[in-house]
Motif scaffolding. Structure first.
Motif, PDB file in Angstrom:
ATOM      1  N   ILE A  28       2.765  16.257  -7.993  1.00  0.00           N
ATOM      2  CA  ILE A  28       3.699  16.457  -6.878  1.00  0.00           C
ATOM      3  C   ILE A  28       4.129  17.927  -6.796  1.00  0.00           C
ATOM      4  O   ILE A  28       4.488  18.422  -5.720  1.00  0.00           O
ATOM      5  CB  ILE A  28       4.919  15.520  -6.984  1.00  0.00           C
ATOM      6  CG1 ILE A  28       5.608  15.389  -5.608  1.00  0.00           C
ATOM      7  CG2 ILE A  28       5.895  15.976  -8.074  1.00  0.00           C
ATOM      8  CD1 ILE A  28       6.598  14.255  -5.506  1.00  0.00           C
ATOM      9  N   LEU A  29       4.045  18.641  -7.925  1.00  0.00           N
ATOM     10  CA  LEU A  29       4.480  20.042  -7.937  1.00  0.00           C
ATOM     11  C   LEU A  29       3.494  20.966  -7.221  1.00  0.00           C
ATOM     12  O   LEU A  29       3.810  22.138  -6.980  1.00  0.00           O
ATOM     13  CB  LEU A  29       4.712  20.510  -9.375  1.00  0.00           C
ATOM     14  CG  LEU A  29       5.822  19.761 -10.137  1.00  0.00           C
ATOM     15  CD1 LEU A  29       5.939  20.279 -11.559  1.00  0.00           C
ATOM     16  CD2 LEU A  29       7.164  19.854  -9.422  1.00  0.00           C
ATOM     17  N   GLU A  30       2.325  20.443  -6.856  1.00  0.00           N
ATOM     18  CA  GLU A  30       1.381  21.220  -6.039  1.00  0.00           C
ATOM     19  C   GLU A  30       1.903  21.429  -4.620  1.00  0.00           C
ATOM     20  O   GLU A  30       1.451  22.332  -3.913  1.00  0.00           O
ATOM     21  CB  GLU A  30       0.027  20.501  -5.952  1.00  0.00           C
ATOM     22  CG  GLU A  30      -0.759  20.482  -7.243  1.00  0.00           C
ATOM     23  CD  GLU A  30      -2.069  19.719  -7.084  1.00  0.00           C
ATOM     24  OE1 GLU A  30      -3.016  20.302  -6.525  1.00  0.00           O
ATOM     25  OE2 GLU A  30      -2.135  18.553  -7.505  1.00  0.00           O
TER      26      GLU A  30
ATOM     27  N   VAL B 102       6.633  12.743   0.891  1.00  0.00           N
ATOM     28  CA  VAL B 102       7.776  12.406   0.030  1.00  0.00           C
ATOM     29  C   VAL B 102       8.668  13.630  -0.171  1.00  0.00           C
ATOM     30  O   VAL B 102       9.895  13.556  -0.029  1.00  0.00           O
ATOM     31  CB  VAL B 102       7.296  11.838  -1.329  1.00  0.00           C
ATOM     32  CG1 VAL B 102       8.467  11.683  -2.296  1.00  0.00           C
ATOM     33  CG2 VAL B 102       6.603  10.497  -1.136  1.00  0.00           C
ATOM     34  N   VAL B 103       8.047  14.765  -0.495  1.00  0.00           N
ATOM     35  CA  VAL B 103       8.826  15.995  -0.717  1.00  0.00           C
ATOM     36  C   VAL B 103       9.556  16.392   0.568  1.00  0.00           C
ATOM     37  O   VAL B 103      10.737  16.783   0.537  1.00  0.00           O
ATOM     38  CB  VAL B 103       7.906  17.143  -1.204  1.00  0.00           C
ATOM     39  CG1 VAL B 103       8.657  18.468  -1.241  1.00  0.00           C
ATOM     40  CG2 VAL B 103       7.347  16.826  -2.591  1.00  0.00           C
TER      41      VAL B 103
ATOM     42  N   SER C 237       0.871  -1.181   0.000  1.00  0.00           N
ATOM     43  CA  SER C 237       0.000   0.000   0.000  1.00  0.00           C
ATOM     44  C   SER C 237       0.907   1.231   0.000  1.00  0.00           C
ATOM     45  O   SER C 237       2.100   1.138   0.305  1.00  0.00           O
ATOM     46  CB  SER C 237      -0.893   0.027   1.245  1.00  0.00           C
ATOM     47  OG  SER C 237      -0.101   0.293   2.398  1.00  0.00           O
ATOM     48  N   ALA C 238       0.320   2.392  -0.318  1.00  0.00           N
ATOM     49  CA  ALA C 238       1.107   3.630  -0.357  1.00  0.00           C
ATOM     50  C   ALA C 238       1.686   3.944   1.023  1.00  0.00           C
ATOM     51  O   ALA C 238       2.847   4.356   1.154  1.00  0.00           O
ATOM     52  CB  ALA C 238       0.239   4.785  -0.860  1.00  0.00           C
ATOM     53  N   ALA C 239       0.881   3.741   2.069  1.00  0.00           N
ATOM     54  CA  ALA C 239       1.337   4.048   3.431  1.00  0.00           C
ATOM     55  C   ALA C 239       2.515   3.165   3.826  1.00  0.00           C
ATOM     56  O   ALA C 239       3.487   3.629   4.441  1.00  0.00           O
ATOM     57  CB  ALA C 239       0.184   3.861   4.412  1.00  0.00           C
ATOM     58  N   GLU C 240       2.455   1.881   3.441  1.00  0.00           N
ATOM     59  CA  GLU C 240       3.553   0.967   3.792  1.00  0.00           C
ATOM     60  C   GLU C 240       4.825   1.317   3.010  1.00  0.00           C
ATOM     61  O   GLU C 240       5.930   1.206   3.543  1.00  0.00           O
ATOM     62  CB  GLU C 240       3.118  -0.481   3.549  1.00  0.00           C
ATOM     63  CG  GLU C 240       2.147  -0.984   4.606  1.00  0.00           C
ATOM     64  CD  GLU C 240       1.481  -2.293   4.230  1.00  0.00           C
ATOM     65  OE1 GLU C 240       1.965  -3.342   4.679  1.00  0.00           O
ATOM     66  OE2 GLU C 240       0.489  -2.257   3.472  1.00  0.00           O
ATOM     67  N   PHE C 241       4.668   1.728   1.758  1.00  0.00           N
ATOM     68  CA  PHE C 241       5.843   2.181   1.000  1.00  0.00           C
ATOM     69  C   PHE C 241       6.505   3.359   1.706  1.00  0.00           C
ATOM     70  O   PHE C 241       7.730   3.409   1.853  1.00  0.00           O
ATOM     71  CB  PHE C 241       5.450   2.571  -0.426  1.00  0.00           C
ATOM     72  CG  PHE C 241       6.566   3.263  -1.182  1.00  0.00           C
ATOM     73  CD1 PHE C 241       7.664   2.555  -1.645  1.00  0.00           C
ATOM     74  CD2 PHE C 241       6.537   4.641  -1.393  1.00  0.00           C
ATOM     75  CE1 PHE C 241       8.700   3.186  -2.318  1.00  0.00           C
ATOM     76  CE2 PHE C 241       7.567   5.287  -2.057  1.00  0.00           C
ATOM     77  CZ  PHE C 241       8.652   4.547  -2.530  1.00  0.00           C
ATOM     78  N   LEU C 242       5.698   4.300   2.169  1.00  0.00           N
ATOM     79  CA  LEU C 242       6.213   5.477   2.877  1.00  0.00           C
ATOM     80  C   LEU C 242       6.949   5.067   4.155  1.00  0.00           C
ATOM     81  O   LEU C 242       8.030   5.599   4.463  1.00  0.00           O
ATOM     82  CB  LEU C 242       5.045   6.415   3.198  1.00  0.00           C
ATOM     83  CG  LEU C 242       5.320   7.907   3.317  1.00  0.00           C
ATOM     84  CD1 LEU C 242       6.129   8.450   2.156  1.00  0.00           C
ATOM     85  CD2 LEU C 242       3.995   8.659   3.427  1.00  0.00           C
ATOM     86  N   ASN C 243       6.389   4.107   4.885  1.00  0.00           N
ATOM     87  CA  ASN C 243       7.056   3.594   6.098  1.00  0.00           C
ATOM     88  C   ASN C 243       8.419   2.983   5.764  1.00  0.00           C
ATOM     89  O   ASN C 243       9.408   3.221   6.463  1.00  0.00           O
ATOM     90  CB  ASN C 243       6.184   2.537   6.788  1.00  0.00           C
ATOM     91  CG  ASN C 243       4.966   3.152   7.453  1.00  0.00           C
ATOM     92  OD1 ASN C 243       4.944   4.348   7.723  1.00  0.00           O
ATOM     93  ND2 ASN C 243       3.939   2.347   7.687  1.00  0.00           N
ATOM     94  N   HIS C 244       8.463   2.194   4.688  1.00  0.00           N
ATOM     95  CA  HIS C 244       9.733   1.583   4.261  1.00  0.00           C
ATOM     96  C   HIS C 244      10.752   2.664   3.886  1.00  0.00           C
ATOM     97  O   HIS C 244      11.943   2.548   4.179  1.00  0.00           O
ATOM     98  CB  HIS C 244       9.509   0.651   3.065  1.00  0.00           C
ATOM     99  CG  HIS C 244       8.788  -0.624   3.403  1.00  0.00           C
ATOM    100  ND1 HIS C 244       9.237  -1.507   4.354  1.00  0.00           N
ATOM    101  CD2 HIS C 244       7.655  -1.159   2.898  1.00  0.00           C
ATOM    102  CE1 HIS C 244       8.404  -2.541   4.428  1.00  0.00           C
ATOM    103  NE2 HIS C 244       7.434  -2.345   3.561  1.00  0.00           N
ATOM    104  N   LEU C 245      10.262   3.720   3.230  1.00  0.00           N
ATOM    105  CA  LEU C 245      11.144   4.812   2.809  1.00  0.00           C
ATOM    106  C   LEU C 245      11.729   5.537   4.030  1.00  0.00           C
ATOM    107  O   LEU C 245      12.935   5.817   4.085  1.00  0.00           O
ATOM    108  CB  LEU C 245      10.366   5.782   1.911  1.00  0.00           C
ATOM    109  CG  LEU C 245      11.130   6.950   1.298  1.00  0.00           C
ATOM    110  CD1 LEU C 245      12.297   6.466   0.438  1.00  0.00           C
ATOM    111  CD2 LEU C 245      10.195   7.825   0.453  1.00  0.00           C
TER     112      LEU C 245
END
Length: 393
Positions: A223-225, A193-194, A150-158
């Protein structure tokens, strides 16, 4: 062994998993069998008529037969900048913060060559579109693939990677709506991410190929927002899916001026830009064809609904995606031991339906197949009936 495997960079690239299904498909068609091809994400719709007409008109002018500009003609760069202002309220300088590319793949591959050095760590989700992993490897970087259930888990890994790894990421490479998993994110995800990239001095590339292919009221964020994103980010936008212009090969890279400058420098050695009549026609796409994009999106949504309901009737329930032109399906339970490639081969052989095996998108794609919504409703219904018969048998 192929003779080409003796070459340094070619040795780093694994055999193309999708080639197995492609060969079976070609053999079946040669034997006059009717294959329903939901494998490659190759849009089947026509390019909007005003775009085609403008290209024909521009191609008749001999002035447009000469070399164009590697970074794209000024009017086209101005048009992509206007689009970002209108849709995302993002201000870009068409001279230093926007470049025209020969599709999104050109933007990504050559940007990686421009900004990644030997063993620089580039982080992206796994599974992934193959160029996201192998573009890094060809550029001599270290492809660091993080699981994305999931997106949240990817963020945790990052976040864990930044905290614990000795090798900090030089670049974060993401793409939402995501191919192949169809994962969608909100603006808060992009802010995280930013924030990580700015704090740790990393760059970010967001491949925004499915920017306009969103369903059920979902709107994909640029992402540029995010405030301050241009300090570290570029975004790759393409006309391929939004305007049914896949074969025209027109994309853009916009955002951080230093990264755009590096890409422009590399491209100045490699190409003279897109054929100028195509660039002129692309201005018309961006300027006049928003309604066509809405129709294209509605077509994909209808096909999504047809496929998801048909698979459910076949006893294969899958989640309907909120974006992209794909459906990412876990293998039916009784076939999970087979693996995605063998299951895809079986589906091709017994049901004459071609899909992409998940393993082709990296090790964490195993256990899934990807359906591309590139056949009409009638053909998708036909595919679901064949799949239902196959699963019953």
């Amino acid at each position: 062994m192929s003779e080409s495997t003796g070459f340094y960079r070619i040795r780093k690239l694994p055999p193309y998993v999708f080639a197995v299904i492609n060969e079976m498909k070609a053999n079946a068609r040669a034997a006059q069998q009717d294959v329903i091809d939901l494998g490659m994400g190759n849009p089947d719709g026509a390019t909007p008529r005003p775009v085609v007409n403008k290209m024909i008109e521009a191609a008749r002018n001999p002035r447009n037969h000469r070399y164009s500009q590697s970074k794209g003609i000024p009017h086209l760069r101005q048009e992509i900048v206007k689009r970002y202002k209108a849709r995302y309220n993002v201000d870009l300088d068409p001279q230093s913060e926007a470049i025209v590319t020969i599709g999104a793949k050109d933007a990504l591959a050559h940007l990686l060559f421009a900004v990644v050095g030997p063993d620089d760590a580039v982080v992206s989700p796994n599974p992934a579109y193959p160029i996201h992993q192998y573009g890094v490897i060809m550029a001599e970087g270290h492809a660091c693939m993080l699981p994305m259930p999931s997106a949240a888990e990817f963020l945790n890994h990052l976040e864990d990677l930044y905290e614990k790894s000795a090798r900090k990421p030089k670049l974060i490479l993401i793409s939402f709506p995501h191919n192949p998993t169809t994962t969608c994110v909100d603006l808060d995800f992009m802010k995280e991410v930013v924030g990580l990239a700015r704090h740790h001095g990393s760059m970010v590339v967001h491949d925004f190929a499915y920017a306009d292919i969103c369903f059920d009221g979902y709107r994909a964020p640029s992402i540029l927002e995010v405030e301050g994103a241009k300090d570290v980010c570029v975004e790759i936008y393409s006309l391929s899916k939004s305007f049914n212009m896949a074969g025209w090969r027109v994309g853009f890279c916009v955002g951080n001026a230093k990264m755009i400058g590096a890409l422009a420098r590399i491209k100045s050695y490699l190409d003279y830009g897109v054929f100028q009549p195509i660039q002129i026609a692309s201005i018309i796409a961006l300027r006049e064809c928003d309604a066509e994009t809405g129709k294209i999106c509605a077509t994909y949504q209808k096909r999504r609904d047809t496929l998801v309901s048909g698979l459910k009737r076949a006893g294969w329930p899958v989640e309907p995606p909120r974006g992209s032109m794909f459906v990412w399906a876990p293998l039916p339970e009784r076939y999970r031991g087979l693996g995605s490639l063998e299951f895809s081969k079986l589906l091709m052989e017994k049901a004459l339906v071609a899909v992409s095996p998940g393993i082709g998108f990296g090790p964490l794609g195993e256990g899934h197949v990807r359906f591309a919504l590139v056949e009409n409703d009638h053909r998708i219904r036909q595919a679901c009936k064949s799949i239902k018969q196959f699963l019953k048998s």
